[in-house]
Motif scaffolding. Sequence first.
Motif, PDB file in Angstrom:
ATOM      1  N   SER A 106       0.843  -1.205   0.000  1.00  0.00           N
ATOM      2  CA  SER A 106       0.000   0.000   0.000  1.00  0.00           C
ATOM      3  C   SER A 106       0.872   1.247   0.000  1.00  0.00           C
ATOM      4  O   SER A 106       1.948   1.288   0.606  1.00  0.00           O
ATOM      5  N   LYS A 107       0.392   2.286  -0.669  1.00  0.00           N
ATOM      6  CA  LYS A 107       1.122   3.561  -0.716  1.00  0.00           C
ATOM      7  C   LYS A 107       1.113   4.241   0.638  1.00  0.00           C
ATOM      8  O   LYS A 107       1.921   5.117   0.913  1.00  0.00           O
ATOM      9  N   LEU A 108       0.177   3.822   1.505  1.00  0.00           N
ATOM     10  CA  LEU A 108       0.040   4.483   2.809  1.00  0.00           C
ATOM     11  C   LEU A 108       1.113   4.003   3.796  1.00  0.00           C
ATOM     12  O   LEU A 108       1.318   4.587   4.844  1.00  0.00           O
ATOM     13  N   SER A 109       1.792   2.929   3.418  1.00  0.00           N
ATOM     14  CA  SER A 109       2.787   2.367   4.333  1.00  0.00           C
ATOM     15  C   SER A 109       3.871   3.394   4.674  1.00  0.00           C
ATOM     16  O   SER A 109       4.202   4.269   3.881  1.00  0.00           O
ATOM     17  N   SER A 110       4.462   3.227   5.869  1.00  0.00           N
ATOM     18  CA  SER A 110       5.506   4.176   6.289  1.00  0.00           C
ATOM     19  C   SER A 110       6.878   3.791   5.727  1.00  0.00           C
ATOM     20  O   SER A 110       7.867   4.483   5.924  1.00  0.00           O
ATOM     21  N   CYS A 111       6.938   2.655   5.020  1.00  0.00           N
ATOM     22  CA  CYS A 111       8.212   2.189   4.451  1.00  0.00           C
ATOM     23  C   CYS A 111       8.700   3.195   3.407  1.00  0.00           C
ATOM     24  O   CYS A 111       7.941   3.623   2.539  1.00  0.00           O
ATOM     25  N   PRO A 112       9.974   3.589   3.465  1.00  0.00           N
ATOM     26  CA  PRO A 112      10.478   4.583   2.507  1.00  0.00           C
ATOM     27  C   PRO A 112      10.528   4.048   1.071  1.00  0.00           C
ATOM     28  O   PRO A 112      10.598   4.822   0.119  1.00  0.00           O
ATOM     29  N   LEU A 113      10.481   2.721   0.912  1.00  0.00           N
ATOM     30  CA  LEU A 113      10.514   2.175  -0.454  1.00  0.00           C
ATOM     31  C   LEU A 113       9.121   2.250  -1.080  1.00  0.00           C
ATOM     32  O   LEU A 113       8.124   2.096  -0.390  1.00  0.00           O
ATOM     33  N   GLN A 114       9.099   2.468  -2.388  1.00  0.00           N
ATOM     34  CA  GLN A 114       7.825   2.491  -3.116  1.00  0.00           C
ATOM     35  C   GLN A 114       7.759   1.245  -3.969  1.00  0.00           C
ATOM     36  O   GLN A 114       8.757   0.882  -4.597  1.00  0.00           O
ATOM     37  N   LYS A 115       6.602   0.640  -4.036  1.00  0.00           N
ATOM     38  CA  LYS A 115       6.460  -0.529  -4.904  1.00  0.00           C
ATOM     39  C   LYS A 115       6.705  -0.077  -6.349  1.00  0.00           C
ATOM     40  O   LYS A 115       6.047   0.841  -6.830  1.00  0.00           O
TER      41      LYS A 115
END
Length: 401
Positions: A106-115
């Motif tokens: 999900s784009k809402l994730s706090s992970c700095p990586l983007q799918k």
Amino acid sequence: MEAGTLLSGAASVAAVLPAGGSGERLGSATPKQFCALLGRPLISYTVRALERINWISDIVVVVSLENIETMKSIIEKYGHKRITVVEGGMTRHRSIFNGLKIFPESKLSSCPLQKPEVVIIHDAVRPFVEEDILLKVVLAAKEHGAAGAIRPLVSTVVASSADGSLDHSLERARYRASEMPQAFLFDIIYQAYHQCSDYDLDYGTECLHLALKYCKTNAKLIEGSPDLWKVTYKRDLYAAESIIKDNLSQQVCVTTDMKEDAVQFGFLLHETLKSEVKQVKGISVFLCKNDNHLQNIFLGQCYNFICINAEKSDIKETQQLVDILENSRISVLHPVVLISVHLNVSENMSFRSGMEELAGIKEFAREVKKKNILVYGLLIHYNKGQIVLTRRTIDEGRKRR
Ligand SMILES: Nc1ccn([C@@H]2O[C@H](COP(=O)(O)OP(=O)(O)OP(=O)(O)O)[C@@H](O)[C@H]2O)c(=O)n1
Ligand SMILES: O=C(CO)[C@H](O)[C@H](O)COP(=O)(O)O
């Protein structure tokens, strides 16, 4: 056409480098991806090959738990950028899957990586991957869902029966060796890994096969270069080291100051290098202050420089080039050789007094050697009239071609 233009309108591209193996076939206590080639770990070469491509946004390196700190220290030491280190699994497929799982759904994730839209998968032990094949597999993956590099078979593939005798052999011309890099629409390969069986994860060797089996995606196969081979046995380490040495000697960059004599001399040297030194690509940069141009040369892995100065004792240009080299940090990766050429146009000046005036370069060379930049000073007496004549001969030769 520029890669960025070819990819324009395309979404993001990321890469996953499986590096969690133990290198059993190589037979060294150190896993092959951490073995040194000219003093630098093999994996650093592969990381660099991808990192220098600006359209790859993130690089995920998958290593075994016990090598996470080693990998982090390699990233730190060699200044690698845009890298995320992830813990590997028991098999190559499990490691790759772990690498893919790091991208948030999900784009809402706090992970700095983007799918990413497209993900490249490339073995960490194939250090000589070039931008053109990466671009080809990425573009083909965008169109077909999956793509991978292939090579002609070196030997015929045979199948043996239970008693060890020949059962049948394959028609060699119809088959290809599957190599890396491979690229996939992220959603396809992610879904394939999610759906595949434990048997696939434990015994499978082919990501393209997973995309076919679980997502009905027929990968596009793209002819790759011989240098894409995988370091597997000890002899491959020696071969890789030879290729690196060879690559290092293939490019030289000639810079000159703006004085007419230096520019003329630079032009001649450039021509001579191009026509007489077989494996040297001559790159001439008139005026080394042009950072952008030089940055491109560094990205092209140039480690040899000839800096021509019209003044026999002035090392300002050389110092400036050293500053740029230092800032680019390329000397962290390999020693840089810089020959500082000084022209003596005065007929009255003896060679000895010219050398005395140039003595300052020795101290400078000693200092920058600590930064892995090897500076050599060269004083050249030259006859301007002769240079003009030679240049005319070159120009006429060109016209005749
Ligand atoms: N559990 C594993 C096994 C392999 N790999 C990686 O997959 C790539 C290709 O695999 P291979 O050449 O087979 O590497 P090893 O498994 O290390 O070698 P060997 O089979 O000889 O033990 C290598 O970069 C390797 O580190 C991985 O990430 N995780
Ligand atoms: O080329 C490949 C994929 O097509 C892989 O690098 C290869 O299959 C890895 O297999 P192994 O780990 O057994 O060497």
